[in-house]
Motif scaffolding. Structure first.
Motif, PDB file in Angstrom:
ATOM      1  N   ALA A 199      -2.820 -40.133  -3.792  1.00 52.31           N
ATOM      2  CA  ALA A 199      -1.543 -40.068  -3.066  1.00 52.31           C
ATOM      3  C   ALA A 199      -0.473 -39.506  -3.869  1.00 52.31           C
ATOM      4  O   ALA A 199       0.501 -38.846  -3.150  1.00 52.31           O
ATOM      5  N   ASP A 200      -0.448 -39.349  -5.168  1.00 45.98           N
ATOM      6  CA  ASP A 200       0.524 -38.797  -5.895  1.00 45.98           C
ATOM      7  C   ASP A 200       0.311 -37.413  -6.326  1.00 45.98           C
ATOM      8  O   ASP A 200       1.091 -36.742  -6.981  1.00 45.98           O
ATOM      9  N   TRP A 201      -0.780 -36.513  -5.595  1.00 46.14           N
ATOM     10  CA  TRP A 201      -0.867 -35.370  -5.966  1.00 46.14           C
ATOM     11  C   TRP A 201      -0.093 -34.472  -5.450  1.00 46.14           C
ATOM     12  O   TRP A 201       0.310 -33.641  -5.828  1.00 46.14           O
ATOM     13  N   TYR A 202       0.367 -34.740  -4.274  1.00 42.23           N
ATOM     14  CA  TYR A 202       1.522 -33.892  -3.619  1.00 42.23           C
ATOM     15  C   TYR A 202       2.844 -33.705  -4.240  1.00 42.23           C
ATOM     16  O   TYR A 202       3.213 -32.721  -4.368  1.00 42.23           O
ATOM     17  N   ALA A 203       3.344 -34.947  -4.800  1.00 40.99           N
ATOM     18  CA  ALA A 203       4.779 -35.061  -5.603  1.00 40.99           C
ATOM     19  C   ALA A 203       4.163 -34.198  -6.912  1.00 40.99           C
ATOM     20  O   ALA A 203       4.974 -33.370  -7.437  1.00 40.99           O
ATOM     21  N   GLU A 204       3.206 -34.536  -7.643  1.00 40.70           N
ATOM     22  CA  GLU A 204       2.720 -33.941  -8.776  1.00 40.70           C
ATOM     23  C   GLU A 204       2.824 -32.512  -8.560  1.00 40.70           C
ATOM     24  O   GLU A 204       2.936 -31.794  -9.518  1.00 40.70           O
ATOM     25  N   HIS A 205       2.282 -31.729  -7.550  1.00 37.45           N
ATOM     26  CA  HIS A 205       2.062 -30.683  -7.203  1.00 37.45           C
ATOM     27  C   HIS A 205       3.288 -29.802  -6.651  1.00 37.45           C
ATOM     28  O   HIS A 205       3.086 -28.555  -6.140  1.00 37.45           O
ATOM     29  N   ASP A 206       4.326 -30.570  -6.311  1.00 36.76           N
ATOM     30  CA  ASP A 206       5.316 -29.988  -5.799  1.00 36.76           C
ATOM     31  C   ASP A 206       5.032 -29.598  -4.432  1.00 36.76           C
ATOM     32  O   ASP A 206       5.369 -28.503  -3.903  1.00 36.76           O
ATOM     33  N   VAL A 207       4.226 -30.429  -3.638  1.00 41.16           N
ATOM     34  CA  VAL A 207       3.864 -29.883  -2.105  1.00 41.16           C
ATOM     35  C   VAL A 207       4.366 -30.979  -1.138  1.00 41.16           C
ATOM     36  O   VAL A 207       4.183 -32.126  -1.223  1.00 41.16           O
ATOM     37  N   GLU A 208       5.117 -30.517  -0.217  1.00 34.68           N
ATOM     38  CA  GLU A 208       5.954 -31.387   0.848  1.00 34.68           C
ATOM     39  C   GLU A 208       4.905 -31.450   1.679  1.00 34.68           C
ATOM     40  O   GLU A 208       4.254 -30.762   2.439  1.00 34.68           O
ATOM     41  N   LEU A 209       4.578 -32.701   1.886  1.00 36.54           N
ATOM     42  CA  LEU A 209       3.742 -33.057   3.169  1.00 36.54           C
ATOM     43  C   LEU A 209       4.157 -33.918   4.112  1.00 36.54           C
ATOM     44  O   LEU A 209       4.980 -34.939   4.010  1.00 36.54           O
ATOM     45  N   LEU A 210       4.317 -33.376   5.263  1.00 34.99           N
ATOM     46  CA  LEU A 210       4.989 -34.112   6.472  1.00 34.99           C
ATOM     47  C   LEU A 210       3.995 -34.565   7.459  1.00 34.99           C
ATOM     48  O   LEU A 210       3.214 -33.916   8.086  1.00 34.99           O
ATOM     49  N   THR A 211       3.820 -35.876   7.570  1.00 29.93           N
ATOM     50  CA  THR A 211       2.961 -36.320   8.554  1.00 29.93           C
ATOM     51  C   THR A 211       3.500 -36.751   9.655  1.00 29.93           C
ATOM     52  O   THR A 211       4.736 -36.854   9.858  1.00 29.93           O
ATOM     53  N   ARG A 212       2.729 -37.197  10.861  1.00 24.38           N
ATOM     54  CA  ARG A 212       3.328 -37.414  11.920  1.00 24.38           C
ATOM     55  C   ARG A 212       4.260 -36.371  12.533  1.00 24.38           C
ATOM     56  O   ARG A 212       5.482 -36.838  13.170  1.00 24.38           O
TER      57      ARG A 212
END
Length: 408
Positions: free
Chosen positions: A68-81
């Protein structure tokens, strides 16, 4: 005018986009990355939906592509829904379902596929008829199966066989209705198909091959019976359909991307689409294979992952062709596992290593002496060797492979 800009826009919340994002960072990309996916969950592996997750042995977190914390740690914005509603490839802008417009530098379209439904079959709208592609589908099947005693699976490919094995392992009585004579025989041939039938039947699964669905019948709103073209009436408290998928190209078609004969987004050897700065990967990518010298569209997670990685490298200007020999895997509960490289679209000879009856064997699929694909069951034989033979197009004999030759 766009509301904001992202350097790498990854359209589709599946494993291809998740792999592309990871590859971009691993290869040194410092720009902004945004993944846009319509599902509630972050990108996840789909095979557990018919296997461990369906059985309740794995959690959603186990299936996730990244922690779950991978996206913030790698500065990747994840837009769900969130969905991309329109893609303007000339302006290089995407209109999102959030009413936001985003401009992009490079884009990947990886919207996957949609399950094929039996909408033309009488009774197909009854309650208790399920399809499986997402983890949410597995949740619904597991909940509905709690009070079910007899379950009918429709389709003899990966989905139908994997679900049948999982539900049987959960204590249910399961039957499979399939158009082919033997399960999994379309891709692996009749010899392997007979073996997989024996495995399934030895654990209590009923197999009804060379048949099709004529109608679903119910008591009120709920399915109770599956009627087949051969006149069978199978009791069913629950039905799971695994009859294939169609590429989700609604956005691509609307954007004017060129589509291929198999219905996917047509790509070149580098996974570039007809629009500059737009790549495609996964189930909806129809690509020119440098290995097979033909156009292919393959629905499998390992292919989606490797294509996502190649597309990411090309977004960074590395100019690398997608030259991976596709790899497939499956398991039927804990009864038997298989690996496969290919795909063999046609073959006229099967070279068998080991003994099929022993459950540890390999089959090389040859067309005019050239290896087009190879199946390994029980871990027997070297698939890396098969990959190299597929790549080289070298002519070999069954004896060269240490195998017995049989006509296809």
């Amino acid at each position: 005018m766009a509301d904001r800009h992202v350097d790498y826009l990854l359209i589709g919340g599946g494993i291809a986009s998740a792999t592309a994002a990871a590859t971009l960072r691993e290869e040194g990309a410092t720009g902004t990355i945004t993944i846009v996916g319509r599902e509630l969950d972050p990108p996840y592996h789909r095979p557990p939906a018919t296997k461990g997750y369906l059985q309740g042995k794995e959690s959603k977190e186990d299936a996730h592509a990244h922690p779950a914390d991978w996206y913030a740690e790698h500065d990747v914005e994840l837009l769900t829904r969130t969905s991309v509603m329109a893609l303007d490839t000339e302006a290089r802008e995407a209109s999102l379902s959030t009413k936001e417009t985003v401009s992009y530098g490079e884009a990947l379209i990886a919207t996957g596929a949609m399950v094929r439904r039996l909408g033309g079959v009488d009774g197909s709208g009854l309650d208790g008829i399920h399809y499986v592609r997402a983890l949410g589908n597995a949740d619904a099947i597991r909940a509905d199966a709690q009070d079910a005693e007899r379950i009918v699976c429709i389709g003899g490919s990966y989905i139908g066989c994997e679900v049948a094995a999982s539900l049987t392992a959960m204590g249910k009585r399961v039957a499979i209705v399939l158009q082919e004579a033997e399960p999994l025989s379309t891709g692996f041939g009749l010899r392997a198909g007979v073996f997989f039938r024996d495995v399934l039947e030895s654990h209590g699964v009923e197999i009804f091959g060379s048949d099709e669905i004529a109608a679903f019948e119910g008591d009120g709103e709920r399915v109770t019976t599956v009627r087949t073209g051969n006149g069978r009436e199978l009791p069913a408290d629950l039905v799971v359909c695994g009859v294939g998928a169609t590429p989700d190209v609604m956005l691509a078609r609307k954007a004017g991307l060129t589509l291929g004969e198999a219905g996917g987004v047509l790509c070149d050897t580098h996974l570039r689409t007809s629009a500059p700065h737009v790549y495609a990967a996964g189930d909806m990518a129809e690509y020119q294979s440098v290995v097979h010298d033909t156009v292919l569209r393959i629905e499998h997670e390992d292919v989606a992952m490797s294509q996502g990685a190649t597309a990411a490298r090309n977004m960074l200007g590395q100019d690398v062709p997608y030259d991976t020999v596709p790899y497939f895997f499956s398991d039927l509960a804990d009864w038997v596992s298989l690996e496969y490289v290919g795909p063999a679209r046609s073959w006229n000879e099967e070279a068998v290593v080991g003994a099929i009856a022993d459950g540890a064997f390999a089959i090389y699929y040859l067309d005019g002496g050239v290896v087009r694909g190879a199946l390994s069951v029980g871990g027997l034989d070297d698939l890396e060797r098969a990959r190299e033979l597929i790549r080289s197009g070298e002519s070999v004999s069954a004896a060269d492979l240490g195998a017995e030759s049989y006509p296809a």
